[in-house]
Design a protein around this motif. Structure first.
Motif, PDB file in Angstrom:
ATOM      1  N   THR A 183       0.839  -1.208   0.000  1.00  0.00           N
ATOM      2  CA  THR A 183       0.000   0.000   0.000  1.00  0.00           C
ATOM      3  C   THR A 183       0.867   1.249   0.000  1.00  0.00           C
ATOM      4  OG1 THR A 183      -1.761  -1.171   1.193  1.00  0.00           O
ATOM      5  CG2 THR A 183      -1.819   1.240   1.240  1.00  0.00           C
ATOM      6  N   ASP A 184       1.911   1.235   0.809  1.00  0.00           N
ATOM      7  CA  ASP A 184       2.856   2.357   0.838  1.00  0.00           C
ATOM      8  C   ASP A 184       3.554   2.495  -0.505  1.00  0.00           C
ATOM      9  OD1 ASP A 184       4.501   4.419   2.054  1.00  0.00           O
ATOM     10  OD2 ASP A 184       6.118   2.934   2.080  1.00  0.00           O
ATOM     11  N   PHE A 185       3.949   1.357  -1.095  1.00  0.00           N
ATOM     12  CA  PHE A 185       4.595   1.388  -2.407  1.00  0.00           C
ATOM     13  C   PHE A 185       3.664   1.987  -3.458  1.00  0.00           C
ATOM     14  CE2 PHE A 185       5.070  -0.630  -6.574  1.00  0.00           C
ATOM     15  CZ  PHE A 185       6.381  -0.283  -6.882  1.00  0.00           C
ATOM     16  N   GLU A 186       2.426   1.511  -3.505  1.00  0.00           N
ATOM     17  CA  GLU A 186       1.463   1.998  -4.505  1.00  0.00           C
ATOM     18  C   GLU A 186       1.229   3.500  -4.367  1.00  0.00           C
ATOM     19  OE1 GLU A 186      -1.231  -2.093  -4.798  1.00  0.00           O
ATOM     20  OE2 GLU A 186      -1.819  -0.430  -3.481  1.00  0.00           O
ATOM     21  N   ARG A 187       1.262   3.999  -3.144  1.00  0.00           N
ATOM     22  CA  ARG A 187       0.962   5.407  -2.899  1.00  0.00           C
ATOM     23  C   ARG A 187       2.131   6.323  -3.237  1.00  0.00           C
ATOM     24  NH1 ARG A 187       1.919   8.556   1.421  1.00  0.00           N
ATOM     25  NH2 ARG A 187       2.647   6.772   2.649  1.00  0.00           N
ATOM     26  N   ARG A 188       3.372   5.886  -2.945  1.00  0.00           N
ATOM     27  CA  ARG A 188       4.517   6.794  -3.045  1.00  0.00           C
ATOM     28  C   ARG A 188       5.415   6.583  -4.265  1.00  0.00           C
ATOM     29  NH1 ARG A 188       8.417   6.854   0.165  1.00  0.00           N
ATOM     30  NH2 ARG A 188       8.256   4.772   1.102  1.00  0.00           N
ATOM     31  N   TYR A 189       5.461   5.366  -4.786  1.00  0.00           N
ATOM     32  CA  TYR A 189       6.441   5.075  -5.842  1.00  0.00           C
ATOM     33  C   TYR A 189       5.865   5.300  -7.247  1.00  0.00           C
ATOM     34  CZ  TYR A 189      10.512   3.163  -3.433  1.00  0.00           C
ATOM     35  OH  TYR A 189      11.670   3.011  -2.698  1.00  0.00           O
ATOM     36  N   PRO A 190       6.627   6.018  -8.107  1.00  0.00           N
ATOM     37  CA  PRO A 190       6.234   6.087  -9.521  1.00  0.00           C
ATOM     38  C   PRO A 190       6.407   4.695 -10.145  1.00  0.00           C
ATOM     39  CG  PRO A 190       8.401   7.040  -9.219  1.00  0.00           C
ATOM     40  CD  PRO A 190       7.888   6.719  -7.840  1.00  0.00           C
ATOM     41  N   MET A 191       5.593   4.379 -11.156  1.00  0.00           N
ATOM     42  CA  MET A 191       5.572   3.011 -11.678  1.00  0.00           C
ATOM     43  C   MET A 191       5.544   3.006 -13.201  1.00  0.00           C
ATOM     44  SD  MET A 191       5.438  -0.175 -10.585  1.00  0.00           S
ATOM     45  CE  MET A 191       5.095  -1.796 -11.277  1.00  0.00           C
ATOM     46  N   ALA A 192       6.278   2.059 -13.785  1.00  0.00           N
ATOM     47  CA  ALA A 192       6.208   1.809 -15.229  1.00  0.00           C
ATOM     48  C   ALA A 192       4.984   0.924 -15.488  1.00  0.00           C
ATOM     49  CB  ALA A 192       7.474   1.124 -15.713  1.00  0.00           C
ATOM     50  N   ILE A 193       4.120   1.348 -16.386  1.00  0.00           N
ATOM     51  CA  ILE A 193       2.869   0.643 -16.650  1.00  0.00           C
ATOM     52  C   ILE A 193       2.943  -0.045 -18.018  1.00  0.00           C
ATOM     53  CG2 ILE A 193       0.371   0.833 -16.848  1.00  0.00           C
ATOM     54  CD1 ILE A 193       1.473   1.537 -14.083  1.00  0.00           C
TER      55      ILE A 193
END
Length: 299
Positions: A183-193
Motif C-alpha cells: 500500500t505504501d509502495f502503490e501510494r509513493r512510488y512512480p511506476m512503469a505501466i
C-alpha cells in the motif's frame, strides 16, 4: 452426380485394358461401377467412347481422341498435386515465425540460420511483434508467446517458465525510502505501466491470485519491457519486469528487488503452431530446431 475426375481416371484405365472386369480389379471396384461411370461419361459428352461387343470392346474414333486429352489432363493434375509434396519432401519454402520483440532475438535467429545452413531452400520470415498475429490472416506458421495457459487449439512446446520481478534502482529507493508495504509502495512510488498492444490499454498487474498491484503514480507507459527497464534503471520509476531481463542488473547491484518475500506467479513461455491436417515438413523441421534453440537460451 458424375465425378468427372474419377470418370476420366476410370476411362483411361478401361482404354488401356479394354476389359471392364480387369479395369474394376485394378481400381478395386465392381465391374458394374465401371459400366455405370463409362455410361454416365458418354451421356455427359454426348458421344460414344467404346464399341461394345459380346466378347470385346474397343475405342471409337472419338474415344481415341478423347483419350489423348484425358491422359494429358490427368498427367497435369499429378504434376499439380506433387508441387506441395515435393516442396515438403525437399524441405523448401517459407516458414513464418512471430516472436516478442526481445533483445536476445538476435542470438536466437543467428543460431537458427546457422542450423538451417543444411536446408538452404527453407526461407525464414521473422516477425517481431508484441501482439499476437493472426495465424490465418497473417499466414503465421508458428509463434513464441508468454501466457498462463496455452490455447488448446495449438500444438504447444513449453520452453520454460518466466516470472516477473518488482524492481527499482538504488537511487530511487534511497530517494523515496524503502516502502513499508505494498500500500505504501502503490501510494509513493512512480511506476512503469505495461500496455497491452492488442487493446491499447494497461495490463492489470496481477502478482498472484490474492494480490493485484494498483500503482497510483504512473510514470512511464510502454508495450515493451525493455523500454520500461531503461526507465527503471535511470531511477524514473519502479517496474514489474521479466526475471531473465533483470537478472544481470540484480547481480551487479544496479537494481534492487522489492518485496522478495511475495510469491509472484510465473508465466509459461511456449512455442506454438496451429493444428493442421497436413503440416509441411519444413514447418515441422523449423519447429523442432527452434524449440531446441529456445530451450538452451532460456534454461
Amino acid at each position: 452426380m458424375l465425378n468427372k475426375f474419377d470418370a476420366l481416371r476410370y476411362f483411361c484405365v478401361a482404354a488401356e485394358t479394354l476389359n471392364f472386369r480387369e479395369t474394376a480389379n485394378r481400381l478395386s471396384v465392381s465391374p458394374s461401377v465401371i459400366t455405370r461411370v463409362v455410361n454416365e461419361l458418354e451421356a455427359e459428352l454426348g458421344e460414344q467412347l467404346f464399341k461394345r461387343h459380346t466378347r470385346s470392346i474397343k475405342l471409337t474414333s472419338f474415344g481415341e481422341q478423347f483419350l489423348l486429352r484425358a491422359q494429358h489432363l490427368l498427367a497435369e493434375s499429378e504434376t499439380l498435386f506433387k508441387m506441395g509434396k515435393n516442396q515438403a519432401d525437399d524441405l523448401a519454402g517459407i516458414v513464418r515465425i512471430t516472436v516478442p520483440s526481445w533483445r536476445n532475438n538476435d542470438e536466437i535467429i543467428r543460431q537458427l540460420l546457422i542450423t538451417l545452413e543444411s536446408y538452404p531452400e527453407i526461407i525464414i520470415d521473422w516477425r517481431e511483434d508484441m501482439g499476437k498475429l493472426d495465424m490465418v490472416e497473417d499466414r503465421i506458421d508458428m509463434g513464441l508467446r508468454i501466457g498462463l495457459e496455452p490455447d488448446q487449439d495449438f500444438v504447444v512446446r513449453k520452453i520454460t517458465e518466466i516470472g516477473d520481478v518488482l524492481v527499482a534502482s538504488p537511487a530511487l529507493v534511497k530517494k523515496l525510502g524503502q516502502p513499508t508495504d505494498l500500500t505504501d509502495f502503490e501510494r509513493r512510488y512512480p511506476m512503469a505501466i505495461p500496455i497491452n498492444s492488442n487493446t491499447g490499454k494497461p495490463w492489470t498487474l496481477f502478482l498472484n491470485e490474492d494480490i493485484t498491484l494498483n500503482p497510483k503514480n504512473p510514470a512511464f507507459y510502454s508495450v515493451d519491457n525493455y523500454s520500461a527497464l531503461q526507465a527503471v534503471l535511470l531511477g524514473k520509476c519502479a517496474g514489474l519486469i521479466n526475471d531473465f531481463m533483470v537478472k544481470p542488473y540484480l547481480e551487479r547491484g544496479e537494481l534492487i528487488q522489492l518485496f522478495p518475500e511475495i510469491q509472484i506467479d510465473k508465466w509459461q513461455l511456449f512455442l506454438y503452431r496451429p493444428y493442421q491436417t497436413v503440416t509441411p515438413a519444413r514447418v515441422l523441421k523449423v519447429f523442432d530446431l527452434l524449440t531446441e534453440i529456445l530451450r538452451k537460451t532460456y534454461y
